[in-house]
Design a protein around this motif. Structure first.
Motif, mmCIF file in Angstrom:
data_model
loop_
_atom_site.group_PDB
_atom_site.id
_atom_site.type_symbol
_atom_site.label_atom_id
_atom_site.label_comp_id
_atom_site.label_asym_id
_atom_site.label_seq_id
_atom_site.Cartn_x
_atom_site.Cartn_y
_atom_site.Cartn_z
ATOM 1 N N TRP A 203 52.936 -23.669 16.753
ATOM 2 C CA TRP A 203 53.548 -22.691 18.053
ATOM 3 C C TRP A 203 54.713 -22.638 19.389
ATOM 4 O O TRP A 203 55.034 -22.407 19.822
ATOM 5 C CB TRP A 203 52.581 -21.476 18.555
ATOM 6 N N ASP B 289 55.424 -16.225 17.141
ATOM 7 C CA ASP B 289 55.947 -15.348 15.484
ATOM 8 C C ASP B 289 56.630 -14.795 15.221
ATOM 9 O O ASP B 289 57.019 -13.990 16.444
ATOM 10 C CB ASP B 289 54.816 -14.802 14.960
ATOM 11 N N ASP C 3 46.779 -24.218 11.085
ATOM 12 C CA ASP C 3 47.392 -22.406 12.676
ATOM 13 C C ASP C 3 46.651 -23.703 13.615
ATOM 14 O O ASP C 3 45.565 -24.569 13.486
ATOM 15 C CB ASP C 3 46.657 -21.628 12.030
ATOM 16 N N ASP D 35 48.322 -16.971 3.223
ATOM 17 C CA ASP D 35 48.452 -16.812 4.542
ATOM 18 C C ASP D 35 46.734 -17.011 4.669
ATOM 19 O O ASP D 35 46.170 -16.686 4.075
ATOM 20 C CB ASP D 35 49.775 -15.645 5.306
ATOM 21 N N ASP D 36 46.563 -15.583 6.243
ATOM 22 C CA ASP D 36 44.996 -15.469 6.701
ATOM 23 C C ASP D 36 44.830 -14.718 5.811
ATOM 24 O O ASP D 36 45.345 -14.089 5.072
ATOM 25 C CB ASP D 36 45.708 -15.692 8.056
ATOM 26 N N ARG E 27 55.651 -25.133 13.275
ATOM 27 C CA ARG E 27 56.737 -24.686 14.326
ATOM 28 C C ARG E 27 56.688 -25.027 15.825
ATOM 29 O O ARG E 27 56.325 -25.750 16.966
ATOM 30 C CB ARG E 27 55.171 -23.146 14.313
ATOM 31 N N LYS F 153 49.479 -24.403 5.919
ATOM 32 C CA LYS F 153 49.759 -24.470 6.760
ATOM 33 C C LYS F 153 48.632 -24.578 7.579
ATOM 34 O O LYS F 153 47.566 -23.011 7.032
ATOM 35 C CB LYS F 153 50.416 -22.826 6.648
HETATM 36 C C1 GLA Z 1 49.211 -16.792 13.001
HETATM 37 C C2 GLA Z 1 50.527 -17.485 12.564
HETATM 38 C C3 GLA Z 1 51.536 -16.557 12.144
HETATM 39 C C4 GLA Z 1 49.973 -16.092 10.811
HETATM 40 C C5 GLA Z 1 49.162 -15.631 11.491
HETATM 41 C C6 GLA Z 1 48.042 -15.307 10.989
HETATM 42 O O1 GLA Z 1 49.835 -16.208 14.620
HETATM 43 O O2 GLA Z 1 51.414 -18.204 13.941
HETATM 44 O O3 GLA Z 1 52.325 -17.257 11.041
HETATM 45 O O4 GLA Z 1 49.296 -17.270 9.649
HETATM 46 O O5 GLA Z 1 48.664 -16.788 12.760
HETATM 47 O O6 GLA Z 1 46.804 -14.236 11.498
#
Ligand code: GLA
Length: 549
Positions: free
Chosen positions: A200, A221, A166, A86-87, A217, A164
């Protein structure tokens, strides 16, 4: 008003009602899925975010250890495939050539090295960036907006199998435009890359993303609390109609094993995600997950519900006093049922075989997918469910007789399940309108058929064969009652496709489909939309027969 005029007005309003109903039907059927051939069932794997966030323990060792554990502890065998990062994997600025570079402390040997390691275990590797100028973390890692092709090419060169993407720092650019640009950039690399949209649910991606991403999504989160998990479940549950193979609602990654919920609550979390055909991305550090939660993640019966090839998201059957009944049709004619108790005391939750939609039988077998106990019922489905707990059953018809020896007209057999995009399926008649029994003689390009099935795309009919039959044969085509339309006819013996008509329009003469049913438990007759809108897709299975015995 004259009698003639009254009749004319009545006729017109019938037509108007038909048109209105048809438009409603059209609107309810989602667009084609993103046909990159990927994510035919919801993706399964791992993502580090829920357990590490941006902390230092997110590094090369963690990713490689996870791949090792996937193999050594049976997760790979259970279907977990993608090891995703991820990030916070990147440096805070691009290099002189404009490319992203990995953080040299976390990934001293680069991303390709880690991806190669993951691949060497027979697994796949995923990465993260944002459809914005920067990703979400406040450190300010560069995002993909206006660098789509450059970044997609770099990911492909590293061997990335999953992206993924964002939504942070998106500069107010239209979401569909941003995500479509990356979809096209990924496609242009020529490498198959699962595309995970992470906006989101802000722009209702379920309404536009079916052919943009493989999953999207639906909410903000998740975090490692029972209340947040339930909050997300409630938002994702009503979106069932939008999920299908290649295009999934994503209620965010799993928290199972992270420690903020009880083992009972994690079993509910896992059951609810599975019945909603959600991606199953483990979000815990597998080196630290206790045995009980590990067992939850490895429950192959529950995973089979999530991964069922029919690709239907479970639907809410009832909700009262925080007691949920959710049912999901499965490809072999079984149904999965979740009885979820969102109360802080034990409750009895009840439903029936009829209510969950499985169709009639004199008895049903219930397998409890957590305790593994089995029982037989004539229709009642009920259990005492602990506080915050879930009882999950697989329901199958108890007494099923395979077709007798001989050749049968399929339209003379009772089906296990049957769905049609417009109006009921007609036996020995064409589909015609919403009413039952009103179709015309089945007719394809002037040839009439006394026997057969009149359906409307998108349609699926299943028959129980019990391994007793050897071959299938049918003429297929669009019925002459509509001038237009385009469909594809497909025949499956269990999950194996045994015949495919290719795209057919109203102008085509009937085609003959044949195939082997040897050892098949189930025959599945599928009609999909031919790629244009779904109007006029009146499809005929003309004189379909099966040979048995
Ligand atoms: C957003 C995404 C999360 C994650 C964070 C990383 O909040 O919705 O799932 O990837 O960024 O910074």
């Amino acid at each position: 008003m004259s009698r003639k005029l009254v009749a004319a007005v009545a006729a017109l309003s019938t037509v108007a009602a038909f048109v209105v109903a048809l438009v409603v039907t059209v609107a309810a059927v989602p667009a084609q899925a993103l046909e990159n051939g990927l994510a035919r069932t919801p993706p399964m794997g791992f993502n580090n975010w829920n357990t590490t966030n941006c902390r230092a323990e997110f590094n090369e060792k963690m990713v490689m250890d996870t791949a090792d554990i996937f193999v050594s502890r049976g997760l790979k065998d259970a279907g977990y495939e993608y090891v995703n990062i991820d990030d916070c994997w990147a440096k805070t600025s691009r290099n002189a050539q404009g490319n992203l570079e990995p953080d040299p402390v976390r990934f001293p040997r680069g991303i390709k090295f880690v991806a190669d390691y993951v691949h060497s275990k027979g697994l796949k590797f995923g990465i993260y960036t944002s459809a914005g100028t920067k990703t979400c973390n406040t450190a300010g890692f560069p995002g993909g907006l206006n660098n789509e092709q450059r970044d997609a090419n770099l990911f492909a060169s590293w061997g990335v199998d999953y992206l993924k993407y964002d939504n942070c720092n998106n500069q107010g650019v239209d979401a569909k435009q941003r995500y479509t640009k990356m979809r096209d950039a990924l496609a242009a690399t020529g490498r198959p890359i699962v595309f995970s949209i992470c906006e989101w649910g802000q722009n209702k991606p379920w309404e536009w993303a079916q052919n943009v991403g493989n999953l999207w999504r639906t909410t903000g989160d998740i975090n490692d609390s029972y209340s947040k998990m339930v909050d997300i479940f409630k938002k994702n549950l009503p979106l069932a109609q939008y999920a299908k193979p290649g295009a999934w609602n994503d209620p965010d990654m799993l928290e199972v094993g992270n420690g903020g919920m009880t083992a009972t609550e994690y079993r509910s979390h896992f059951s609810l995600w599975a019945i909603m055909a959600a991606p199953l991305l483990i979000g815990a550090d597998l080196r630290k997950v206790n045995t009980e939660n590990f067992t939850t993640l490895l429950n192959k019966d529950v995973i089979a519900v999530d991964q069922d090839t029919l690709g239907i998201q479970g639907k809410q059957i009832s909700l009262s006093s925080n007691k949920y009944v959710i049912s999901k049709q499965l490809s072999n004619g079984d149904y999965a049922v979740v009885l979820f108790n969102n109360n802080s005391s034990a409750q009895t939750i009840s439903t029936t075989a009829s209510a969950i939609g499985i169709g009639s039988s004199t008895s049903y077998n219930l397998k409890d997918l957590w305790s593994k106990s089995t029982q037989t019922t004539t229709g009642a489905i009920s259990a005492s469910v602990p506080a915050h707990g879930t009882v999950m059953y697989r329901v199958s018809k108890g007494v099923r007789t395979p077709p007798a020896a001989g050749t049968h007209q399929v339209s003379d057999l009772g089906w296990d399940s049957a769905t049609s995009g417009w109006g009921p399926i007609e036996k020995d008649r064409s589909n015609n309108t919403q009413a039952g029994g009103d179709g015309r003689t089945l007719t394809i390009n002037g040839t009439t058929y006394a026997k057969g099935l009149g359906v409307h795309a998108v349609s699926e009919i299943t028959y129980y064969l019990g391994g007793a039959c050897s071959s299938f044969s049918s003429s297929v085509g669009i019925d002459d009652e509509t001038a237009n339309g385009s469909v594809v006819f497909q025949v499956f013996a269990d999950s194996t496709k045994i015949a495919d008509s290719g795209r057919m329009t109203g102008a085509d003469a009937a085609k003959q489909l044949t195939g082997s049913l040897a050892n098949a438990e189930q025959l599945r007759l599928v009609v999909t939309n031919g790629g244009d809108n779904i109007n006029s897709d009146h499809a005929d299975w003309a004189a379909p027969t099966i040979a048995c015995g």
